[in-house]
Motif scaffolding. Structure first.
Motif, short mmCIF file in Angstrom:
data_model
loop_
_atom_site.label_atom_id
_atom_site.label_comp_id
_atom_site.label_asym_id
_atom_site.label_seq_id
_atom_site.Cartn_x
_atom_site.Cartn_y
_atom_site.Cartn_z
N PRO A 340 -5.53 21.91 35.98
CA PRO A 340 -4.24 22.60 35.99
C PRO A 340 -4.35 23.91 36.76
CG PRO A 340 -4.77 21.83 33.79
CD PRO A 340 -5.99 21.62 34.62
N SER A 341 -3.34 24.21 37.57
CA SER A 341 -3.42 25.36 38.47
C SER A 341 -2.17 26.22 38.36
CB SER A 341 -3.61 24.90 39.91
OG SER A 341 -4.82 24.16 40.04
N LEU A 342 -2.38 27.55 38.31
CA LEU A 342 -1.30 28.52 38.26
C LEU A 342 -1.45 29.44 39.46
CD1 LEU A 342 -2.15 27.73 35.20
CD2 LEU A 342 -0.83 29.72 34.56
N VAL A 343 -0.35 29.63 40.21
CA VAL A 343 -0.38 30.45 41.42
C VAL A 343 0.73 31.49 41.32
CG1 VAL A 343 -0.29 30.45 43.94
CG2 VAL A 343 -1.25 28.47 42.74
N PHE A 344 0.37 32.78 41.56
CA PHE A 344 1.31 33.88 41.37
C PHE A 344 1.39 34.77 42.60
CE2 PHE A 344 -0.39 32.88 37.19
CZ PHE A 344 0.72 32.94 36.35
N THR A 345 2.57 35.35 42.79
CA THR A 345 2.73 36.46 43.73
C THR A 345 3.29 37.65 42.95
OG1 THR A 345 3.60 37.08 45.91
CG2 THR A 345 5.10 35.92 44.44
N PHE A 346 3.09 38.85 43.47
CA PHE A 346 3.52 40.07 42.77
C PHE A 346 4.90 40.46 43.28
CE2 PHE A 346 3.16 44.64 41.58
CZ PHE A 346 2.86 44.45 40.23
N LYS A 347 5.88 40.57 42.35
CA LYS A 347 7.25 40.86 42.74
C LYS A 347 7.92 41.72 41.67
CE LYS A 347 11.61 38.60 44.03
NZ LYS A 347 12.33 37.32 44.16
N GLU A 348 8.47 42.84 42.11
CA GLU A 348 9.22 43.73 41.21
C GLU A 348 8.43 44.10 39.96
OE1 GLU A 348 12.90 41.72 40.51
OE2 GLU A 348 13.63 42.01 42.55
N GLY A 349 7.14 44.39 40.17
CA GLY A 349 6.31 44.89 39.08
C GLY A 349 5.70 43.85 38.17
N VAL A 350 5.93 42.54 38.45
CA VAL A 350 5.35 41.49 37.61
C VAL A 350 4.79 40.38 38.50
CG1 VAL A 350 6.97 41.94 35.73
CG2 VAL A 350 7.50 40.16 37.39
N TYR A 351 3.91 39.58 37.92
CA TYR A 351 3.43 38.39 38.62
C TYR A 351 4.35 37.23 38.31
CZ TYR A 351 -0.93 40.46 40.24
OH TYR A 351 -1.85 41.22 40.90
N LYS A 352 4.93 36.67 39.36
CA LYS A 352 5.83 35.53 39.23
C LYS A 352 5.15 34.31 39.82
CE LYS A 352 10.58 34.10 40.15
NZ LYS A 352 11.86 34.43 40.79
N GLY A 353 5.15 33.19 39.10
CA GLY A 353 4.36 32.08 39.60
C GLY A 353 4.86 30.70 39.22
N SER A 354 4.09 29.72 39.67
CA SER A 354 4.34 28.31 39.38
C SER A 354 3.05 27.69 38.86
CB SER A 354 4.80 27.56 40.63
OG SER A 354 6.10 27.94 41.02
N ALA A 355 3.21 26.75 37.94
CA ALA A 355 2.06 26.05 37.37
C ALA A 355 2.26 24.55 37.54
CB ALA A 355 1.90 26.40 35.90
N ARG A 356 1.16 23.85 37.81
CA ARG A 356 1.19 22.40 37.92
C ARG A 356 0.05 21.81 37.09
NH1 ARG A 356 5.30 23.83 39.55
NH2 ARG A 356 6.41 23.28 41.46
N SER A 357 0.33 20.68 36.46
CA SER A 357 -0.64 20.07 35.56
C SER A 357 -1.49 19.04 36.30
CB SER A 357 0.08 19.39 34.40
OG SER A 357 -0.84 18.74 33.55
N SER A 358 -2.70 18.83 35.78
CA SER A 358 -3.53 17.74 36.27
C SER A 358 -3.55 16.63 35.24
CB SER A 358 -4.96 18.22 36.53
OG SER A 358 -5.58 18.60 35.32
N GLN A 359 -3.64 15.41 35.70
CA GLN A 359 -3.72 14.24 34.83
C GLN A 359 -2.58 14.25 33.83
OE1 GLN A 359 -7.75 14.45 33.41
NE2 GLN A 359 -8.59 14.37 35.45
N ASN A 360 -2.88 14.29 32.53
CA ASN A 360 -1.82 14.18 31.53
C ASN A 360 -1.84 15.35 30.56
OD1 ASN A 360 -4.29 13.37 30.61
ND2 ASN A 360 -3.56 11.57 29.52
#
Length: 516
Positions: A340-360
């Motif tokens: 499972p992977s979480l990727v963030f960028t820094f925007k307006e003082g917080v980390y905003k991101g997306s997460a995707r799951s592996s397998q189940n």
């Protein structure tokens, strides 16, 4: 080998088939009849209606379904607005409603976590109807006039995992029935819901499978609006249209507008009623998609190089990464690492991101478990959006690394069957095609072959390779997209691959997935 494959596909199709006749009643959805009657009442009074969508492919298509539905009824007092990812953020919010509002507001593909927006609507005496399909937080829903979401525990619709566009489609279907219209759902709206089901990576099982099969059939036979336009220009199959064609050719194009600029461009394209407007917007979408690919590759390379990698989880973050590609980069990290992977960028003082799951692995369950570290989150069990404070990003990684992940019961992939090149023939192709449409929870069959000699090779578009393989008995054509490494003539390899029809030669062709 062929008989074993035939038996495997027959057994799997039987286990995921939709065994009912026709479309289930729209009124199986909790609150749908209540919402439909309210919308009819509003139309009779010429009340202004605001539809609020989302900027991904599912949200854009949901918005398009609503736009085309009201157009078919010749109802003029409706506005369709999709929040801009970079200005408005995700979904309906109080801030958004202070700029855009109406006496009746309908959300599509968003709203299930819009508690503040629902309270604001109550204060202003706006009627709010939420249609969504994302996971509920602790089974709670906003205080709206109606909430239509199959994930509600007391919703009786036959499948829980459906896309937002299907929920929007069913709202239109219910209104049509209550109005006593003869044609309760058009082929074009059905096709749009089917395309969104594939694009949003819903399981192609039971009713979803039935819907997608119908959508692909109609898209194959008829030129249906913008989807027919894309069918002609983006997909070159002459014999068959597959779910994978939507995944790889159409969905990224629709998604690219919201990722890079403004989803309104994709909405306008899908809603266009003349060729000239459609072609102009299509060219703009193609340029958006090309830009997305370049930025995505750059961010992926940086994320892969600098990510925090644990035994269970991967977290990557940087201040200036483009927000619109984070989800794709997370998916690419999952492919590369099987974590499972979480990727963030820094925007307006917080980390905003997306997460995707592996397998189940159930991502929503994991984020529920670490919610004290998060500013907000939501989505599916396999794909989520989230935000985290600047000082909690390391703690988030460490906590998830020690988290006991919940495992979902998914369809297990059969191990690749071993075959020789001689086995790759029309009979094999017919056996494979009996299992279509392939996709989430119905993966396409994979095969492996040993000691193949590369007798010809050609690099195309910098990262793909056209090949000719030879074994003791036979020679076969192959293509290897996004190669791990370029193969050389004379080299011997073993490979895992799928088999599909090559429209140019009209013969079965190997599509290499990986080398052994």
């Amino acid at each position: 080998m062929k008989q074993k494959l035939k038996a495997q596909i027959k057994e799997r199709v039987a286990s995921i088939a939709y065994n009912e006749k026709g479309f289930p009643s729209p009124f199986l959805f909790k609150d749908l009849k209540k919402a439909a009657l309210k919308i009819i009442e509003a139309m009779h009074a010429n009340t202004e209606i605001l539809v609020v969508g989302d900027y991904d492919a599912d949200g854009v298509i949901s918005s398009t379904i609503m736009a085309k539905f009201f157009e078919s009824l010749n109802y003029k007092h409706v506005r369709i607005i999709i929040p801009n990812r970079f200005i408005d953020g995700y979904g309906i919010s109080k801030k958004f409603l202070e700029k855009h509002h109406a006496p009746l507001i309908i959300t599509v593909d968003n709203g299930i976590n819009a508690f503040e927006a629902a309270r604001f609507c109550k204060e202003k005496n706006y009627t709010l109807i939420i249609t969504d399909h994302h996971c509920l937080h602790h089974d709670e829903v906003p205080d709206a006039y109606a909430v239509i979401n199959p994930k509600q525990p007391d919703c009786d619709f036959i499948q829980k995992e459906v896309c937002g566009a299907l929920v929007a489609f069913y709202l239109c279907y219910g209104i049509h029935q209550l109005l006593g219209k003869e044609k309760s759902h058009s082929s074009e709206l059905l096709c749009l819901a089917g395309v969104a089901t594939i694009a949003d990576m819903m399981p192609l099982t039971f009713f979803n499978r039935f819907l997608v099969s119908k959508a692909l059939y109609f898209l194959q036979k008829e030129s249906l609006g913008a989807m027919g336009f894309l069918r002609q220009r983006e997909i070159f199959r002459k014999r068959s249209l597959k779910a994978s064609d939507i995944s790889f050719s159409i969905a990224p194009l629709i998604n690219s507008a919201g990722r890079m600029q403004d989803a309104k461009m994709a909405l306008d394209f899908l809603s266009a009623n003349n060729f000239q407007d459609g072609y102009f917007l299509y060219e703009r979408l193609k340029a958006c998609n090309m830009k997305r690919k370049m930025i995505q590759q750059q961010v992926f390379e940086e994320a892969f190089k600098h990510a925090m990698v644990g035994e269970k989880i991967i977290v990557a973050f940087k201040e200036d990464w483009h927000e619109g590609v984070l989800g794709i980069v997370a998916s690419k990290l999952v492919e590369a690492t099987q974590k499972p992977s979480l990727v963030f960028t820094f925007k307006e003082g917080v980390y905003k991101g997306s997460a995707r799951s592996s397998q189940n692995i159930d991502l929503i369950d994991a984020l529920n478990g670490v919610s004290s570290l998060l500013l907000g989150y939501g989505g599916h069990r396999q794909a989520c959006g989230l935000s985290v404070g600047k000082n909690n990003i390391i703690s988030l990684f460490e906590t998830l690394e020690n988290f006991d992940f919940k495992i979902l019961p998914f369809c297990e992939k059969e191990p690749p069957l071993t075959l020789t090149l001689k086995d790759i023939d029309r009979e094999l192709l017919e056996i494979i095609e009996a299992g279509e449409p392939y996709g989430q929870e119905n993966p396409e069959p994979l095969f492996q072959a040993q000691n193949l000699e590369v007798i010809e090779e050609k690099i195309i578009k910098e990262s793909h390779q056209v090949l000719r393989f030879k074994d003791k008995e036979c020679v076969k054509e192959a293509i290897y997209f996004n190669t791990e490494r370029f193969l050389k003539a004379g080299e011997k390899v073993s490979a895992i691959f799928s088999v599909e029809l090559d429209e140019y030669s009209n013969e079965p062709k190997m599509f290499v997935k990986s080398l052994l």
